[in-house]
Design a protein around this motif. Structure first.
Motif, PDB file in Angstrom:
ATOM      1  N   ALA A 256      13.756   1.608  67.684  1.00 24.37           N
ATOM      2  CA  ALA A 256      14.092   0.962  68.957  1.00 24.37           C
ATOM      3  C   ALA A 256      12.836   0.699  69.784  1.00 24.37           C
ATOM      4  CB  ALA A 256      15.076   1.823  69.738  1.00 24.37           C
ATOM      5  N   LEU A 257      11.892   1.633  69.772  1.00 24.64           N
ATOM      6  CA  LEU A 257      10.650   1.455  70.524  1.00 24.64           C
ATOM      7  C   LEU A 257       9.790   0.342  69.930  1.00 24.64           C
ATOM      8  CD1 LEU A 257       9.649   5.171  71.201  1.00 24.64           C
ATOM      9  CD2 LEU A 257      10.855   3.591  72.723  1.00 24.64           C
ATOM     10  N   ALA A 258       9.989   0.053  68.664  1.00 22.77           N
ATOM     11  CA  ALA A 258       9.225  -1.009  67.998  1.00 22.77           C
ATOM     12  C   ALA A 258       9.924  -2.366  68.088  1.00 22.77           C
ATOM     13  CB  ALA A 258       8.995  -0.638  66.533  1.00 22.77           C
ATOM     14  N   LEU A 259      11.040  -2.451  68.815  1.00 22.35           N
ATOM     15  CA  LEU A 259      11.834  -3.672  68.892  1.00 22.35           C
ATOM     16  C   LEU A 259      11.209  -4.662  69.875  1.00 22.35           C
ATOM     17  CD1 LEU A 259      14.533  -5.060  68.054  1.00 22.35           C
ATOM     18  CD2 LEU A 259      15.565  -3.963  70.062  1.00 22.35           C
ATOM     19  N   ASP A 260      10.977  -5.884  69.426  1.00 25.88           N
ATOM     20  CA  ASP A 260      10.400  -6.932  70.263  1.00 25.88           C
ATOM     21  C   ASP A 260      11.517  -7.777  70.863  1.00 25.88           C
ATOM     22  OD1 ASP A 260       8.281  -8.642  71.307  1.00 25.88           O
ATOM     23  OD2 ASP A 260       8.933 -10.095  69.798  1.00 25.88           O
ATOM     24  N   GLN A 261      11.541  -7.861  72.206  1.00 26.12           N
ATOM     25  CA  GLN A 261      12.622  -8.573  72.877  1.00 26.12           C
ATOM     26  C   GLN A 261      12.123  -9.355  74.089  1.00 26.12           C
ATOM     27  OE1 GLN A 261      15.445  -5.211  73.677  1.00 26.12           O
ATOM     28  NE2 GLN A 261      16.858  -6.456  72.467  1.00 26.12           N
ATOM     29  N   SER A 262      12.827 -10.425  74.381  1.00 24.46           N
ATOM     30  CA  SER A 262      12.715 -11.135  75.652  1.00 24.46           C
ATOM     31  C   SER A 262      14.142 -11.369  76.142  1.00 24.46           C
ATOM     32  CB  SER A 262      11.986 -12.461  75.472  1.00 24.46           C
ATOM     33  OG  SER A 262      11.926 -13.168  76.700  1.00 24.46           O
ATOM     34  N   VAL A 263      14.466 -10.842  77.326  1.00 28.80           N
ATOM     35  CA  VAL A 263      15.854 -10.852  77.808  1.00 28.80           C
ATOM     36  C   VAL A 263      15.879 -11.272  79.279  1.00 28.80           C
ATOM     37  CG1 VAL A 263      17.945  -9.483  78.180  1.00 28.80           C
ATOM     38  CG2 VAL A 263      16.486  -9.011  76.201  1.00 28.80           C
ATOM     39  N   SER A 264      16.742 -12.194  79.612  1.00 26.67           N
ATOM     40  CA  SER A 264      16.880 -12.671  80.981  1.00 26.67           C
ATOM     41  C   SER A 264      17.893 -11.853  81.770  1.00 26.67           C
ATOM     42  CB  SER A 264      17.333 -14.138  80.977  1.00 26.67           C
ATOM     43  OG  SER A 264      17.686 -14.558  82.281  1.00 26.67           O
ATOM     44  N   GLY A 265      17.573 -11.607  83.033  1.00 28.26           N
ATOM     45  CA  GLY A 265      18.515 -10.992  83.957  1.00 28.26           C
ATOM     46  C   GLY A 265      18.872 -11.925  85.099  1.00 28.26           C
ATOM     47  N   ASP A 266      18.745 -13.239  84.867  1.00 28.22           N
ATOM     48  CA  ASP A 266      18.941 -14.204  85.951  1.00 28.22           C
ATOM     49  C   ASP A 266      20.391 -14.322  86.408  1.00 28.22           C
ATOM     50  OD1 ASP A 266      16.270 -14.764  85.967  1.00 28.22           O
ATOM     51  OD2 ASP A 266      16.433 -16.643  84.830  1.00 28.22           O
ATOM     52  N   ALA A 267      21.342 -14.072  85.532  1.00 33.29           N
ATOM     53  CA  ALA A 267      22.746 -14.330  85.882  1.00 33.29           C
ATOM     54  C   ALA A 267      23.191 -13.517  87.085  1.00 33.29           C
ATOM     55  CB  ALA A 267      23.644 -14.039  84.684  1.00 33.29           C
ATOM     56  N   VAL A 268      22.805 -12.258  87.135  1.00 32.21           N
ATOM     57  CA  VAL A 268      23.261 -11.417  88.240  1.00 32.21           C
ATOM     58  C   VAL A 268      22.580 -11.818  89.551  1.00 32.21           C
ATOM     59  CG1 VAL A 268      21.571  -9.543  87.948  1.00 32.21           C
ATOM     60  CG2 VAL A 268      23.860  -9.033  88.830  1.00 32.21           C
ATOM     61  N   ARG A 269      21.390 -12.361  89.460  1.00 38.10           N
ATOM     62  CA  ARG A 269      20.745 -12.893  90.668  1.00 38.10           C
ATOM     63  C   ARG A 269      21.494 -14.137  91.153  1.00 38.10           C
ATOM     64  NH1 ARG A 269      14.551 -11.705  90.278  1.00 38.10           N
ATOM     65  NH2 ARG A 269      14.316 -10.646  88.275  1.00 38.10           N
ATOM     66  N   ASP A 270      21.765 -15.030  90.218  1.00 32.00           N
ATOM     67  CA  ASP A 270      22.367 -16.308  90.587  1.00 32.00           C
ATOM     68  C   ASP A 270      23.809 -16.166  91.051  1.00 32.00           C
ATOM     69  OD1 ASP A 270      19.964 -17.418  89.792  1.00 32.00           O
ATOM     70  OD2 ASP A 270      20.706 -18.070  87.833  1.00 32.00           O
ATOM     71  N   ARG A 271      24.571 -15.287  90.412  1.00 33.53           N
ATOM     72  CA  ARG A 271      26.007 -15.226  90.685  1.00 33.53           C
ATOM     73  C   ARG A 271      26.399 -14.155  91.698  1.00 33.53           C
ATOM     74  NH1 ARG A 271      29.087 -14.977  85.107  1.00 33.53           N
ATOM     75  NH2 ARG A 271      30.845 -14.944  86.576  1.00 33.53           N
ATOM     76  N   LEU A 272      25.632 -13.073  91.775  1.00 32.68           N
ATOM     77  CA  LEU A 272      25.980 -11.999  92.717  1.00 32.68           C
ATOM     78  C   LEU A 272      24.963 -11.835  93.843  1.00 32.68           C
ATOM     79  CD1 LEU A 272      27.326  -9.172  90.344  1.00 32.68           C
ATOM     80  CD2 LEU A 272      28.602 -10.969  91.527  1.00 32.68           C
ATOM     81  N   GLY A 273      23.855 -12.570  93.761  1.00 35.77           N
ATOM     82  CA  GLY A 273      22.863 -12.490  94.831  1.00 35.77           C
ATOM     83  C   GLY A 273      21.970 -11.269  94.770  1.00 35.77           C
ATOM     84  N   TRP A 274      21.837 -10.690  93.602  1.00 38.81           N
ATOM     85  CA  TRP A 274      20.956  -9.521  93.426  1.00 38.81           C
ATOM     86  C   TRP A 274      19.515  -9.914  93.715  1.00 38.81           C
ATOM     87  CZ3 TRP A 274      18.362  -8.187  88.325  1.00 38.81           C
ATOM     88  CH2 TRP A 274      17.810  -6.887  88.343  1.00 38.81           C
ATOM     89  N   GLN A 275      18.806  -9.082  94.488  1.00 37.45           N
ATOM     90  CA  GLN A 275      17.420  -9.361  94.855  1.00 37.45           C
ATOM     91  C   GLN A 275      16.564  -8.127  94.594  1.00 37.45           C
ATOM     92  OE1 GLN A 275      17.726 -10.657  98.979  1.00 37.45           O
ATOM     93  NE2 GLN A 275      18.031 -12.770  98.343  1.00 37.45           N
ATOM     94  N   PRO A 276      16.085  -7.967  93.358  1.00 36.96           N
ATOM     95  CA  PRO A 276      15.226  -6.815  93.072  1.00 36.96           C
ATOM     96  C   PRO A 276      13.957  -6.859  93.903  1.00 36.96           C
ATOM     97  CG  PRO A 276      15.353  -8.321  91.184  1.00 36.96           C
ATOM     98  CD  PRO A 276      16.300  -8.825  92.198  1.00 36.96           C
ATOM     99  N   SER A 277      13.476  -5.676  94.303  1.00 40.23           N
ATOM    100  CA  SER A 277      12.362  -5.642  95.256  1.00 40.23           C
ATOM    101  C   SER A 277      11.280  -4.629  94.916  1.00 40.23           C
ATOM    102  CB  SER A 277      12.902  -5.321  96.658  1.00 40.23           C
ATOM    103  OG  SER A 277      13.560  -4.058  96.667  1.00 40.23           O
ATOM    104  N   ASN A 278      11.431  -3.925  93.788  1.00 37.58           N
ATOM    105  CA  ASN A 278      10.481  -2.862  93.482  1.00 37.58           C
ATOM    106  C   ASN A 278       9.337  -3.350  92.599  1.00 37.58           C
ATOM    107  OD1 ASN A 278      11.568  -0.079  94.559  1.00 37.58           O
ATOM    108  ND2 ASN A 278      13.334  -1.268  93.899  1.00 37.58           N
ATOM    109  N   THR A 279       8.314  -2.524  92.487  1.00 36.26           N
ATOM    110  CA  THR A 279       7.093  -2.892  91.779  1.00 36.26           C
ATOM    111  C   THR A 279       7.348  -3.134  90.299  1.00 36.26           C
ATOM    112  OG1 THR A 279       4.793  -2.217  91.423  1.00 36.26           O
ATOM    113  CG2 THR A 279       6.452  -0.505  91.224  1.00 36.26           C
TER     114      THR A 279
END
Length: 291
Positions: A256-279
């Protein structure tokens, strides 16, 4: 809302309980019998994910939502029985049930950034989890406001898998990455994830699936260098051969640590208005909570 939180004493669970309380929700923590006398600032109920009757008993009519952060048992039948037991009292009530999965169900993504519509291709450590996700979401047809969240690799507050990178760097005297420096991890800060969970349990429609990711593809090379800074060591990252990592960590987790991924989290921003703010993850490791 009164929220029954399963896994409330873990890394994410403690942060989520704190966040829900700050928002004015009442947190009720489900505690295993062996830990029934452990100190907690929250109301406690006793139950175990391998004991369906105890789970159903914990979901009393005053509970408005259930959030399951519990670790899978490794036995699909046991995990299905737990979902059935937790959702049985919720059926026909439109009360919320949130199940925690993870982005590893997507498998290696290649050059394409995966979103919630991407077919699953789970690696062995999460082999049957897509079936559990489907089982949860199907309860929406029976009047449960069922949702699934797939977090990325969680960082922040000095915990999670990134803490292991710091420990490895300290032990080896150099930055360390498993198997391949070109691997990328989808990342999210634990406090941003807690915010996402609260928004989903409060507002998400029944039968929906969400990715909890703020950074789609962070270089493990960059993470390992930053972990070395946190550990007080420098130099070029060393590759920990996969076979050696498997011998120490177990094959499933090492892979699992060797797994290469690119994953979007845009849906929750667009549909629920999530606004992440941390570093971001690299800055957090290099000069933040892991120092």
């Amino acid at each position: 809302m009164r929220v029954l939180l399963i896994g409330g004493s873990g890394y994410l669970g403690t942060v989520l309980a704190e966040h829900l309380s700050t928002l004015g929700h009442e947190v009720v923590v489900l505690t295993r019998p062996a830990k029934a006398n452990t100190e907690t600032p929250y109301e406690r109920r006793v139950g175990d994910l391998t004991d369906p009757a105890s789970l159903t008993a914990a979901v009393t009519p005053d509970i408005d939502a259930v959030i399951n952060l519990g670790q899978p048992s490794g036995d699909e039948a046991v995990d299905r029985a737990a979902i059935d037991a937790l959702t049985a009292p919720l059926r026909g009530t439109d009360r919320a049930f949130l199940y925690t999965s993870g982005v590893w169900v997507l498998g290696a993504t290649g050059d394409t950034t995966a979103d919630e519509a991407t077919p699953t291709n789970p690696i062995p450590i999460v082999g049957y989890r897509p079936a559990i996700e489907s089982h949860v979401l199907a309860t929406a047809q029976d009047g449960v406001r069922a949702t699934v969240v797939r977090p990325g690799v969680v960082h922040g507050r000095g915990g999670g898998i990134p803490a292991m990178l710091v420990d490895l760097a300290r032990r080896q005297g150099a930055p360390v990455a498993v198997a391949d420096l070109s691997v990328r991890w989808p990342m999210i800060h634990v406090d941003d994830l807690a915010t996402l969970f609260a928004m989903v349990v409060e507002n998400a429609p029944a039968g929906t699936l969400w990715h909890g990711v703020t950074q789609p593809a962070v270089s493990v090379r960059d993470l390992s260098v930053a972990a070395g800074q946190a550990a007080g060591v420098s130099g070029e990252p060393q590759v920990w051969p996969l076979e050696d990592a498997r011998a120490e960590l177990g094959a499933l987790f090492a892979d699992a640590l060797a797994l290469d991924q690119s994953v979007s989290g845009d849906a929750v921003r667009d549909r629920l208005g999530w606004q992440p703010s941390n570093t971001d993850a690299v800055a957090d490791l290099a000069a933040g909570s892991y120092r």
